[in-house]
Design an enzyme around this catalytic site. Structure first.
Site, short mmCIF file in Angstrom:
data_model
loop_
_atom_site.label_atom_id
_atom_site.label_comp_id
_atom_site.label_asym_id
_atom_site.label_seq_id
_atom_site.Cartn_x
_atom_site.Cartn_y
_atom_site.Cartn_z
N GLU A 115 33.94 1.95 -15.44
CA GLU A 115 33.00 3.07 -15.60
C GLU A 115 33.67 4.24 -16.33
OE1 GLU A 115 30.13 2.80 -11.62
OE2 GLU A 115 31.90 4.08 -11.59
N ASP A 131 0.81 -1.22 0.00
CA ASP A 131 0.00 0.00 0.00
C ASP A 131 0.84 1.27 0.00
OD1 ASP A 131 -2.27 -1.45 -0.10
OD2 ASP A 131 -2.84 -1.19 2.02
#
Ligand code: HEM
Length: 456
Positions: free
Chosen positions: A263, A213
């Protein structure tokens, strides 16, 4: 009536109308399976018994004296949110196939476990997931491990005290074969990160209504049936109401320096400048360091770490098909493959994992991830993910490459990366990035019901 594990609706565990069987299930299930337990500090103990009666007595004692149920855990979380009352530490137990045998279960009986990978044990599954040969694993994992004891809390003190107590309770016939120490790391925003510096643990299958929820869910439904993680515990007094889960444990060492060099090199190759350079790493992981999914944005940022997304409409020009989170959860299919990941980072370092310090200041070993995940099938979930998705360079689209984070085995083919976010122009073909995560050992366990452990 047996508990319906395939019910698609998330479990409203504290509803007044919860049926008696589901209540019994929660009262007999270990915590940390349906909902992650706090384990900022974590002790992982690997044990071998050598005497069935003494081994049984030890497990019974730990389970009776120190283990709470899934339901007690959920109540603690609710009380902490409402009244700020601190919960108790987590103690979890997993037993290997060899462990069940040593505790006195016959070979015939152990066949009651449906999972072939569990019945084989991790050492005999090296070929299935292209793991390094067992002789190269850390010594403790080369031995025959019978059980793992997990002790977790948000403070080091209670973990240290319980660790002492539980080791002290080991019978003389048993051996502590080895242990690991997990320690959570966080970025300045307070999100949990792994050693390459990326937010981790965000995307999970959720089983409980209160957790579901709280999630935005326009694009991605985070609610999963219990069947993704629970199976009846075959040796419990009542397998229709007493459940367990297969636990995969893998010590994964990370060469952070090499990953950071990769990277940088990828950013150079793609001609990325300034803040855009962060997109190189984001294409390897599928998220920027701060958790922003690269399929949704060309740059990091944009608020709380999103999980309400899919890869629909992304032809690989935003998030490459090889990106770690796209490999391990393609989102448009394969929901039954998702596991509940419950790992923790290990190893100390002096630098800040999340900043932009140069690669040469980063550790090249001694740090990594104690990967742990709960499954209802090791073959169809963990092993399938590792082999058929992460280790398959043709998954979803031909020649898109291995998972650059966890792919194992030879990386023969060349791959391309999108040069501009969302545009078709690709880099020239280049070698796949080198493997920077090395498996140092592990084992498959079953986390049995408390009903089993307490009646041993
Ligand atoms: C997600 C890192 C090992 C399966 C992630 C995320 C990171 C990450 C940064 C994104 C955070 C999130 O979405 O929750 C790593 C590192 C690993 C590693 C550094 C090894 C050192 C594994 C292994 C598997 C795996 C061994 C399974 C074979 C997943 C899955 C997700 C995920 C299923 C969630 C994908 C999604 O639902 O979007 N991992 N991971 N990871 N990882 Fe890993």
């Amino acid at each position: 009536m047996p508990v319906d594990l395939n019910n698609a609706r998330p479990l409203a565990w504290d509803s007044a109308t919860l049926d008696a069987d589901t209540k019994a299930m929660l009262d007999n299930l270990q915590p940390n399976i349906l909902r992650a337990h706090v384990r900022e500090h974590l002790a992982v103990l690997f044990v071998r018994f050598n005497d069935a009666a003494e081994g049984r007595a030890f497990l019974r004692h730990v389970a009776t004296a120190r283990m709470k149920s899934a339901r007690e855990h959920l109540e603690e979380v609710r009380d902490f949110a409402g009244r700020g009352r601190r919960g108790t530490p987590y103690v979890g137990i997993g037993i290997s196939k060899a462990g069940y045998r040593d505790l006195g279960h016959s070979v015939e009986q152990v066949r009651a476990f449906g999972d072939q990978a569990f019945r084989d044990g991790m050492k005999r599954r090296v070929a299935e997931v292209e793991d390094p040969p067992v002789e190269q694993w850390d010594r403790a994992y080369q031995r025959e491990i019978h059980a793992v004891v997990l002790i977790g809390d948000d403070r080091p003190g209670p973990v240290a005290a319980l660790r002492e107590e539980i080791i002290g309770a080991l019978p003389a016939s048993a051996r502590l074969l080895g242990e690991e120490t997990g320690r959570g790391m966080r970025n300045p925003a307070g999100d949990g990160i792994e050693h390459f510096g990326y937010v981790d643990g965000r995307s999970q299958p959720l089983f409980l209504k209160d957790e579901v929820d709280r999630e935005p869910r326009k694009h991605w439904d985070p609610a999963f049936p219990l069947a993704n993680v629970l199976v009846p515990d075959p040796f419990s007094p009542d397998p229709r109401r007493h459940h367990g889960s297969y636990l995969v444990f893998r010590k994964l060492e990370q060469n952070v320096r090499a990953f950071k060099e990769i990277e940088e090199r990828l950013a150079d190759d793609l001609g990325l400048k300034g803040g855009d350079r962060h997109r190189a790493g984001a294409m390897l992981v599928g998220r920027f360091k701060d958790g922003t999914p690269v399929t949704g944005r060309a740059k990091a940022g944009g608020g709380p770490v999103a999980n309400d997304f899919t890869f629909d409409g992304d032809d690989g020009s935003k998030c490459p098909f090889s990106g770690h989170i796209r490999k391990t959860n393609p989102r448009s299919f394969g929901r039954e493959v998702l596991m509940a990941r419950r790992g923790q980072t290990y190893g100390r370092r002096g630098d800040e994992p999340w900043d932009d310090a140069p690669p040469e200041t980063r550790p090249s070993g001694g740090v990594g991830l104690l990967f742990m995940a709960f499954n209802s099938s090791l073959v169809d979930q963990f092993e399938f993910t590792q082999r058929s998705w992460a280790g398959n360079p043709d998954f979803e689209h031909p020649a898109t490459g291995h998972d650059p984070v966890i792919g194992q085995g030879e990386r023969a083919i060349k791959v391309t990366f999108p040069k501009v976010w969302g545009k078709p122009e690709q880099s020239p073909p280049q070698a796949q990035v080198a493997q920077t995560v090395t498996m140092r050992g592990g084992e498959y366990f079953f986390a049995p019901s408390l009903a089993y452990l307490r009646t041993l």
